[in-house]
Scaffold this active site. Structure first.
Site, mmCIF file in Angstrom:
data_model
loop_
_atom_site.group_PDB
_atom_site.id
_atom_site.type_symbol
_atom_site.label_atom_id
_atom_site.label_comp_id
_atom_site.label_asym_id
_atom_site.label_seq_id
_atom_site.Cartn_x
_atom_site.Cartn_y
_atom_site.Cartn_z
ATOM 1 N N HIS A 34 -5.964 -2.143 14.541
ATOM 2 C CA HIS A 34 -7.728 -2.120 14.468
ATOM 3 C C HIS A 34 -8.153 -2.530 16.054
ATOM 4 O O HIS A 34 -9.476 -2.523 15.863
ATOM 5 C CB HIS A 34 -8.095 -3.429 13.835
ATOM 6 C CG HIS A 34 -7.414 -3.385 12.325
ATOM 7 N ND1 HIS A 34 -7.379 -2.258 11.635
ATOM 8 C CD2 HIS A 34 -6.822 -4.462 11.730
ATOM 9 C CE1 HIS A 34 -6.705 -2.334 10.503
ATOM 10 N NE2 HIS A 34 -6.535 -3.603 10.230
ATOM 11 N N SER A 49 0.812 -1.209 -0.019
ATOM 12 C CA SER A 49 0.030 0.024 -0.079
ATOM 13 C C SER A 49 0.835 1.285 -0.032
ATOM 14 O O SER A 49 0.663 2.249 -0.585
ATOM 15 C CB SER A 49 -0.836 0.149 1.074
ATOM 16 O OG SER A 49 -0.181 0.097 2.300
ATOM 17 N N ASP A 95 4.923 0.880 12.242
ATOM 18 C CA ASP A 95 4.538 -0.379 12.504
ATOM 19 C C ASP A 95 5.299 -1.086 13.626
ATOM 20 O O ASP A 95 6.355 -0.844 14.052
ATOM 21 C CB ASP A 95 4.690 -1.392 10.940
ATOM 22 C CG ASP A 95 3.975 -2.401 11.353
ATOM 23 O OD1 ASP A 95 2.890 -2.811 10.355
ATOM 24 O OD2 ASP A 95 4.189 -3.372 12.203
ATOM 25 N N GLU A 134 -9.950 2.829 9.023
ATOM 26 C CA GLU A 134 -10.479 1.944 8.321
ATOM 27 C C GLU A 134 -10.598 0.704 8.941
ATOM 28 O O GLU A 134 -10.018 0.659 10.326
ATOM 29 C CB GLU A 134 -9.915 1.718 6.862
ATOM 30 C CG GLU A 134 -8.449 1.257 6.927
ATOM 31 C CD GLU A 134 -7.835 1.259 5.633
ATOM 32 O OE1 GLU A 134 -7.162 0.138 5.301
ATOM 33 O OE2 GLU A 134 -7.753 2.442 5.071
ATOM 34 N N ASP A 135 -11.321 -0.081 8.466
ATOM 35 C CA ASP A 135 -11.494 -1.609 9.151
ATOM 36 C C ASP A 135 -12.393 -1.549 10.523
ATOM 37 O O ASP A 135 -12.017 -2.225 11.317
ATOM 38 C CB ASP A 135 -10.135 -2.284 9.216
ATOM 39 C CG ASP A 135 -9.491 -2.487 7.943
ATOM 40 O OD1 ASP A 135 -10.493 -2.802 6.972
ATOM 41 O OD2 ASP A 135 -8.522 -3.070 7.841
#
Length: 232
Positions: free
Chosen positions: A112, A49, A67, A137-138
């Site tokens: 998430h 992405s 991350d 998102e998610d």
């Protein structure tokens, strides 16, 4: 080339995205294409992405990702910068802001988990530029019982529902405090699994009637004006 086309014909590193996200991306991101900008994506995974954002936004884009997995550092390349840390660690987030911020776009595609999403949002939203976009998102995880979801306090969706009231605080006649979020947010867009915050500063809200009266005289009458309240 559209973002969807780049995704569908991708031959680079793997990209995992829900297909119905792409019209949302196009709707809110298109104005940034081929302009200088800094985009932060929380969550790197396979690095695909990040390459997609680099290609879509063009050569003037700075793509940053965070991350918790140190192995993703291998996905750095020209225009793509990766920093290793926890999205719920505000000291780490501050270091990223100090190095790259403020951001034109922030995308939370990280853990998430709602507590992490909330910490990241509360810290990074003020470091998103005045006319920037913050996308989470998610958000279907806010409805998964095993993730603490389904209309429970503490999910990002429930947090966002409270922010709807804050967005409209000027009309609550002081029952809801006006905050910096009120002053710096023009809209919230709810989609399936996605929430987009559009930033922009509205210094004055007023209600005006314009038109001709019964005698044919054109009038402009200001009916209501809500005074701008400074916030920290």
């Amino acid at each position: 080339m559209s973002l969807w086309t780049q995704f569908y014909f991708n031959e680079g590193k793997k990209i995992f995205k829900w297909t119905h996200y792409f019209p949302i991306y196009e709707q809110h991101f298109q104005r940034f294409v081929n302009r200088p900008l800094t985009i932060l994506e929380i969550g790197c995974l396979s690095g695909g992405s990040l390459q997609m954002w680099k290609s879509y936004f063009g050569p003037q884009a700075t793509v940053v990702s965070i991350d918790i997995n140190p192995d993703v550092k291998q996905h750095e390349e020209d225009q793509i910068h990766i920093r290793i840390g926890d999205q719920s660690d505000t000291a780490f987030l501050q270091s990223v802001v100090d190095e790259f911020g403020p951001f034109d776009i922030v995308i939370d595609d990280g853990s998430h988990f709602s507590p992490h999403q909330i910490v990241s949002f509360e810290f990074l939203y003020p470091h998103t530029k005045e006319n920037g976009v913050y996308l989470v998102e998610d958000l279907h995880t806010s409805y998964w019982p095993e993730w603490g979801g389904v209309k429970r306090p503490g999910t990002f969706i429930e947090h966002a529902k409270d922010l709807i009231d804050t967005l409209n605080a000027y009309h609550a006649r002081e029952a809801i405090p006006v905050t910096e979020f009120t002053n710096s947010t023009t809209s919230m867009h709810f989609y399936d699994s996605v929430l987009v915050f559009e930033k922009g500063r509205m210094l004055r809200r007023h209600d005006v009637t314009i038109g001709r009266d019964e005698n044919g005289v054109r009038q402009r009458v200001e009916r209501q004006s809500l005074p701008y309240k400074k916030t920290r």
